[in-house]
Design an enzyme around this catalytic site. Sequence first.
Site, short mmCIF file in Angstrom:
data_model
loop_
_atom_site.label_atom_id
_atom_site.label_comp_id
_atom_site.label_asym_id
_atom_site.label_seq_id
_atom_site.Cartn_x
_atom_site.Cartn_y
_atom_site.Cartn_z
N HIS A 1 0.93 -0.98 -0.07
CA HIS A 1 -0.25 0.05 -0.24
C HIS A 1 0.64 1.15 0.27
CE1 HIS A 1 0.60 -0.87 4.09
NE2 HIS A 1 0.37 -1.80 4.36
N HIS B 1 4.93 -7.24 1.25
CA HIS B 1 5.19 -7.55 2.97
C HIS B 1 3.93 -8.72 3.04
CE1 HIS B 1 2.65 -3.62 3.33
NE2 HIS B 1 1.90 -4.71 4.13
N CYS C 1 -0.05 -1.74 15.15
CA CYS C 1 0.22 -1.23 13.86
C CYS C 1 -0.24 0.23 13.53
CB CYS C 1 -0.59 -2.44 12.66
SG CYS C 1 -0.33 -0.96 11.12
#
Lengths: 143, 143
Positions: B67, B105, B119
């Site tokens: 992203h 990832h 996160c």
Amino acid sequence: MSSVRRFAPESSGNFRWQEVDRLRYKDEGSAPFKDVTRQVLFAPPDQAGELRYFEIAAGGYSTLERHQHTHAVLILRGRGAVRIGSEQHAIHEHDLVTIDPLTWHQFHADADGALGFLCLVSRERDRPQLPSADDLAPLRGST
Amino acid sequence: MSSVRRFAPESSGNFRWQEVDRLRYKDEGSAPFKDVTRQVLFAPPDQAGELRYFEIAAGGYSTLERHQHTHAVLILRGRGAVRIGSEQHAIHEHDLVTIDPLTWHQFHADADGALGFLCLVSRERDRPQLPSADDLAPLRGST
């Protein structure tokens, strides 16, 4: 630059990350506090939020203060207490502490060990306010 | 509303906080993944950032994706590995993982225990992209 920065605790047991500077919590003399350090874990330039790690040595405390932004804190190590307005709460590892805007608050480490916590903030935020004598009177009376 | 939400791990050892819902990581079938849950720890409406906790069960993995926003991750429990582009890194408790924009990832838990991580994201962010067959070929060839 993508990276994995290792958690490398010091021999003292203090939390420390590779390639992360340990900073002053605040300038000495700018506000009352005792034995607090600061590490900025994440402040990606494209993100609006920052994650900081504060560590309070045994018997230490953060500044009694308030600010407009909501305080979002996750305890990462140790035990202590948080004052929120006129209330005191015992806190320990992994507890989530949310403090409303303009609410007086202060973190204390227990006498026998450090308290370390993550604090999430927006890059753009208001500066903390310190209490006046009038603000302090009701806080002192309640504990 | 100010609060102290207690960390109350489940008898299984999974991380869980009081008054925090365990959510689906993603809708089933929307992307490949295995045994991942999500808890939103902080998303104060006045703040630009959110802190989420993801837990991957033993042997599970997150979606291979990328992203535009920088990925900022702090491992909170366990051991596993993270793929960042063509590299694999072992990760464990308290490591900081930063992943550049548009970098493929994926997180894996070890076979014998869960991996849990925080996160940090901005409230406003782009959606993850999934790899095409052409994207996957070089990634597969490198490990």
